[in-house]
Design a protein around this motif. Structure first.
Motif, short mmCIF file in Angstrom:
data_model
loop_
_atom_site.label_atom_id
_atom_site.label_comp_id
_atom_site.label_asym_id
_atom_site.label_seq_id
_atom_site.Cartn_x
_atom_site.Cartn_y
_atom_site.Cartn_z
N MET A 124 46.57 36.10 37.39
CA MET A 124 45.46 36.94 38.02
C MET A 124 45.90 37.39 39.29
SD MET A 124 42.09 38.30 38.61
CE MET A 124 42.09 38.45 40.08
N LYS A 125 46.02 38.50 39.70
CA LYS A 125 46.52 38.49 41.20
C LYS A 125 45.30 39.67 41.58
CE LYS A 125 51.15 38.15 41.01
NZ LYS A 125 51.46 36.99 41.64
N LEU A 126 44.88 39.55 42.89
CA LEU A 126 43.99 40.29 43.58
C LEU A 126 44.42 40.32 45.18
CD1 LEU A 126 41.10 41.49 43.46
CD2 LEU A 126 40.20 39.26 43.99
N LYS B 282 30.55 27.91 36.38
CA LYS B 282 30.17 28.23 35.00
C LYS B 282 31.11 29.44 34.79
CE LYS B 282 26.32 29.16 31.60
NZ LYS B 282 26.47 30.21 30.71
N VAL B 283 32.07 29.55 33.79
CA VAL B 283 32.80 30.59 33.34
C VAL B 283 32.56 31.04 31.89
CG1 VAL B 283 35.02 31.51 33.20
CG2 VAL B 283 34.65 29.83 34.81
N GLY B 284 31.74 31.99 31.47
CA GLY B 284 31.30 32.68 30.36
C GLY B 284 30.43 31.31 30.01
N PRO B 285 30.59 30.73 28.78
CA PRO B 285 29.96 29.91 28.14
C PRO B 285 30.15 28.47 28.51
CG PRO B 285 31.30 30.39 26.59
CD PRO B 285 31.49 31.20 27.70
N VAL B 286 30.98 28.23 29.40
CA VAL B 286 31.82 27.00 29.76
C VAL B 286 31.48 26.53 31.19
CG1 VAL B 286 33.93 25.45 29.94
CG2 VAL B 286 33.90 27.35 28.16
N LYS B 287 30.53 25.39 31.51
CA LYS B 287 30.29 25.12 32.73
C LYS B 287 30.98 23.70 32.82
CE LYS B 287 26.34 24.00 35.78
NZ LYS B 287 24.88 23.92 35.93
N ALA B 288 31.55 23.71 34.09
CA ALA B 288 32.38 22.35 34.35
C ALA B 288 32.32 22.11 35.75
CB ALA B 288 33.86 22.56 33.85
N ARG B 289 32.62 20.86 35.93
CA ARG B 289 32.72 20.29 37.21
C ARG B 289 34.11 19.98 37.73
NH1 ARG B 289 32.73 15.46 40.47
NH2 ARG B 289 31.47 15.60 42.53
N PHE B 290 34.64 20.78 38.58
CA PHE B 290 36.16 20.74 38.67
C PHE B 290 36.20 19.81 40.13
CE2 PHE B 290 35.78 24.56 36.59
CZ PHE B 290 36.95 24.54 35.73
N THR B 291 37.35 18.81 39.90
CA THR B 291 37.59 18.07 41.20
C THR B 291 39.07 18.22 41.47
OG1 THR B 291 38.17 16.18 39.91
CG2 THR B 291 35.99 16.40 40.83
N LEU C 111 38.80 31.88 26.73
CA LEU C 111 37.72 32.76 26.92
C LEU C 111 38.27 34.19 27.02
CD1 LEU C 111 35.29 31.06 29.56
CD2 LEU C 111 35.35 31.04 27.08
N GLY C 112 39.54 34.35 27.26
CA GLY C 112 40.12 35.77 27.43
C GLY C 112 40.34 36.37 28.75
N SER C 113 41.27 37.08 28.75
CA SER C 113 41.68 37.64 30.41
C SER C 113 40.52 38.33 30.99
CB SER C 113 43.04 38.11 30.29
OG SER C 113 42.99 39.49 29.41
N ARG C 114 39.93 39.01 30.14
CA ARG C 114 38.81 39.83 30.66
C ARG C 114 37.85 39.12 31.27
NH1 ARG C 114 35.92 43.22 26.79
NH2 ARG C 114 34.03 42.02 27.53
N ILE C 115 37.38 38.11 30.84
CA ILE C 115 36.41 37.17 31.54
C ILE C 115 36.94 36.45 32.46
CG2 ILE C 115 34.82 35.08 30.80
CD1 ILE C 115 34.39 36.06 28.30
#
Length: 173
Positions: free
Chosen positions: A1-3, A51-60, A120-124
């Motif tokens: 993904m580029k922005l 939280k990305v879509g239905p997935v919530k996580a703690r990233f370290t 989850l797919g690229s759109r999400i």
């Protein structure tokens, strides 16, 4: 993904540069950031809940500032692991350019994810990455610029009650 995007910040390039290298500013601007410790030279350790879509996580993970061109540009890169949720990594090249009303901050973001989140797919994922970048740089702009003079009394950041523009007031801007 580029922005790629830019923001016009109503502060001189030196003020914007100090803010982009300040760990307290970075911590306040990273959405979901619980902690950010370390230094520019050694890198920063970060903990972020998202939280990305239905997935919530703690990233370290770690955040590094590299390719530093004093007062002009820096590359901010990071990589985080979210346990069973997967991983995220990416970076942003941030460039500062003086303009009549302050500084044009341009950023080129490149991000990727793997594991459960990638399913989850690229759109999400693309929408989430764009929102994260937009939120970070919007918060950064608020921290540096501060509110307009007539708004200063009532303008507060909804996330923690701090007044907007705290970095600018801190350095006497």
């Amino acid at each position: 993904m580029k922005l790629t995007d830019s923001r016009e910040i109503k502060a001189d390039p030196a003020t914007v540069w100090r803010a982009i290298l300040d760990p307290d500013v970075l911590k306040e601007c990273i959405p979901g950031c619980e902690s950010l410790t370390g230094s520019i030279a050694d890198g920063f350790e970060a903990a972020v809940v998202q939280k990305v879509g239905p997935v919530k996580a703690r990233f370290t993970g770690v955040v590094h500032l590299t390719d530093i061109d004093e007062g002009r540009s820096v590359k901010i890169s990071g990589e985080g692991k979210g346990g069973a949720a997967g991983f995220a990594k990416g970076g942003a090249v941030v460039t500062l350019e003086p303009i009549a009303d302050g500084t044009r901050l341009t950023y080129d973001v490149d991000a990727s994810v793997g594991g459960k989140i990638a399913q989850l797919g690229s759109r999400i994922i693309d929408g989430f990455a764009k929102k994260m970048a937009d939120d970070f740089f919007a918060r950064f702009q608020e921290a540096v610029e501060g509110p307009e003079a007539e708004e200063e009394v009532v303008a507060t950041d909804e996330t923690d009650g701090k007044k907007k523009g705290w970095f600018k007031r801190l350095i006497g801007g």
